[in-house]
Scaffold this motif. Structure first.
Motif, PDB file in Angstrom:
ATOM      1  N   MET A 150      -0.601-103.829  26.150  1.00 46.16           N
ATOM      2  CA  MET A 150      -0.096-102.524  25.797  1.00 46.16           C
ATOM      3  C   MET A 150       1.414-102.582  25.637  1.00 46.16           C
ATOM      4  SD  MET A 150      -0.622 -98.937  27.703  1.00 46.16           S
ATOM      5  CE  MET A 150       0.938 -98.472  28.376  1.00 46.16           C
ATOM      6  N   GLY A 151       2.072-103.253  26.535  1.00 44.83           N
ATOM      7  CA  GLY A 151       3.518-103.337  26.454  1.00 44.83           C
ATOM      8  C   GLY A 151       4.216-102.234  27.221  1.00 44.83           C
ATOM      9  N   TRP A 152       3.713-101.928  28.415  1.00 43.32           N
ATOM     10  CA  TRP A 152       4.268-100.854  29.237  1.00 43.32           C
ATOM     11  C   TRP A 152       5.749-101.100  29.495  1.00 43.32           C
ATOM     12  CZ3 TRP A 152       2.251 -96.334  30.767  1.00 43.32           C
ATOM     13  CH2 TRP A 152       2.924 -95.627  31.747  1.00 43.32           C
ATOM     14  N   GLY A 153       6.596-100.161  29.085  1.00 42.88           N
ATOM     15  CA  GLY A 153       8.010-100.218  29.387  1.00 42.88           C
ATOM     16  C   GLY A 153       8.846-101.099  28.470  1.00 42.88           C
ATOM     17  N   VAL A 154       8.268-101.584  27.390  1.00 35.20           N
ATOM     18  CA  VAL A 154       9.043-102.401  26.452  1.00 35.20           C
ATOM     19  C   VAL A 154       8.954-101.794  25.058  1.00 35.20           C
ATOM     20  CG1 VAL A 154       8.704-104.538  27.758  1.00 35.20           C
ATOM     21  CG2 VAL A 154       7.136-103.973  25.923  1.00 35.20           C
ATOM     22  N   ASN A 155       9.881-102.135  24.227  1.00 38.05           N
ATOM     23  CA  ASN A 155       9.850-101.684  22.835  1.00 38.05           C
ATOM     24  C   ASN A 155       8.676-102.341  22.112  1.00 38.05           C
ATOM     25  OD1 ASN A 155      12.223-100.135  23.052  1.00 38.05           O
ATOM     26  ND2 ASN A 155      13.466-101.974  22.754  1.00 38.05           N
ATOM     27  N   ASP A 156       8.184-101.693  21.072  1.00 42.38           N
ATOM     28  CA  ASP A 156       7.052-102.237  20.309  1.00 42.38           C
ATOM     29  C   ASP A 156       7.304-103.668  19.848  1.00 42.38           C
ATOM     30  OD1 ASP A 156       5.535 -99.956  20.618  1.00 42.38           O
ATOM     31  OD2 ASP A 156       6.086 -99.121  18.667  1.00 42.38           O
ATOM     32  N   ALA A 157       8.531-103.945  19.429  1.00 42.01           N
ATOM     33  CA  ALA A 157       8.855-105.278  18.922  1.00 42.01           C
ATOM     34  C   ALA A 157       8.868-106.345  20.020  1.00 42.01           C
ATOM     35  CB  ALA A 157      10.205-105.256  18.216  1.00 42.01           C
ATOM     36  N   ASP A 158       8.767-105.919  21.273  1.00 39.61           N
ATOM     37  CA  ASP A 158       8.750-106.861  22.390  1.00 39.61           C
ATOM     38  C   ASP A 158       7.362-107.045  22.990  1.00 39.61           C
ATOM     39  OD1 ASP A 158      11.499-107.360  22.242  1.00 39.61           O
ATOM     40  OD2 ASP A 158      11.948-105.581  23.446  1.00 39.61           O
ATOM     41  N   THR A 159       6.360-106.394  22.415  1.00 37.09           N
ATOM     42  CA  THR A 159       5.006-106.535  22.956  1.00 37.09           C
ATOM     43  C   THR A 159       4.396-107.869  22.541  1.00 37.09           C
ATOM     44  OG1 THR A 159       3.944-105.483  21.052  1.00 37.09           O
ATOM     45  CG2 THR A 159       4.594-104.031  22.892  1.00 37.09           C
ATOM     46  N   PHE A 160       3.449-108.316  23.325  1.00 36.02           N
ATOM     47  CA  PHE A 160       2.722-109.549  23.020  1.00 36.02           C
ATOM     48  C   PHE A 160       2.044-109.431  21.656  1.00 36.02           C
ATOM     49  CE2 PHE A 160      -1.341-111.857  23.142  1.00 36.02           C
ATOM     50  CZ  PHE A 160      -0.862-113.148  23.270  1.00 36.02           C
ATOM     51  N   ALA A 161       1.442-108.266  21.383  1.00 43.60           N
ATOM     52  CA  ALA A 161       0.722-108.069  20.118  1.00 43.60           C
ATOM     53  C   ALA A 161       1.664-108.211  18.926  1.00 43.60           C
ATOM     54  CB  ALA A 161       0.048-106.706  20.103  1.00 43.60           C
ATOM     55  N   TYR A 162       2.820-107.595  19.003  1.00 44.86           N
ATOM     56  CA  TYR A 162       3.780-107.668  17.894  1.00 44.86           C
ATOM     57  C   TYR A 162       4.268-109.097  17.688  1.00 44.86           C
ATOM     58  CZ  TYR A 162       7.856-106.868  14.981  1.00 44.86           C
ATOM     59  OH  TYR A 162       8.776-106.914  13.959  1.00 44.86           O
ATOM     60  N   ARG A 163       4.600-109.755  18.771  1.00 42.36           N
ATOM     61  CA  ARG A 163       5.102-111.130  18.656  1.00 42.36           C
ATOM     62  C   ARG A 163       4.024-112.079  18.140  1.00 42.36           C
ATOM     63  NH1 ARG A 163       9.651-112.326  23.110  1.00 42.36           N
ATOM     64  NH2 ARG A 163      10.898-110.483  22.678  1.00 42.36           N
ATOM     65  N   LEU A 164       2.790-111.864  18.551  1.00 40.24           N
ATOM     66  CA  LEU A 164       1.687-112.678  18.049  1.00 40.24           C
ATOM     67  C   LEU A 164       1.515-112.459  16.551  1.00 40.24           C
ATOM     68  CD1 LEU A 164      -0.615-114.606  18.916  1.00 40.24           C
ATOM     69  CD2 LEU A 164      -2.038-112.572  19.197  1.00 40.24           C
ATOM     70  N   GLU A 165       1.580-111.201  16.133  1.00 45.35           N
ATOM     71  CA  GLU A 165       1.456-110.859  14.716  1.00 45.35           C
ATOM     72  C   GLU A 165       2.557-111.531  13.895  1.00 45.35           C
ATOM     73  OE1 GLU A 165      -0.010-106.849  12.939  1.00 45.35           O
ATOM     74  OE2 GLU A 165       2.137-106.651  13.352  1.00 45.35           O
TER      75      GLU A 165
END
Length: 68
Positions: A1-16
């Motif tokens: 989900m990326g609780w407490g981080v910007n969207d660009a710092d989530t695992f999902a975004y970085r994987l994409e």
């Protein structure tokens, strides 16, 4: 989900960005793996090539409470 981080710092975004593939972040705060699998089978009817599930040590208690 990326609780407490910007969207660009989530695992999902970085994987994409790293793999240059479409990633759907279907994480839900407070959902253990039992509820997450139920959510995936009910709402994500589309076929996916890969589903990644992150298991945390607090999922056990949440899973037991949810399944009871």
């Amino acid at each position: 989900m990326g609780w407490g981080v910007n969207d660009a710092d989530t695992f999902a975004y970085r994987l994409e960005q790293t793999l240059n593939v479409n990633v759907v972040n279907a994480a839900v705060s407070s959902y253990g793996t039992a509820r997450q699998f139920q959510y995936v089978t009910k709402f994500l009817r589309r076929k996916y090539d890969l589903i990644i599930v992150q298991y945390c040590n607090n999922d056990l208690g949440e899973n037991l409470n949810f399944l009871n």
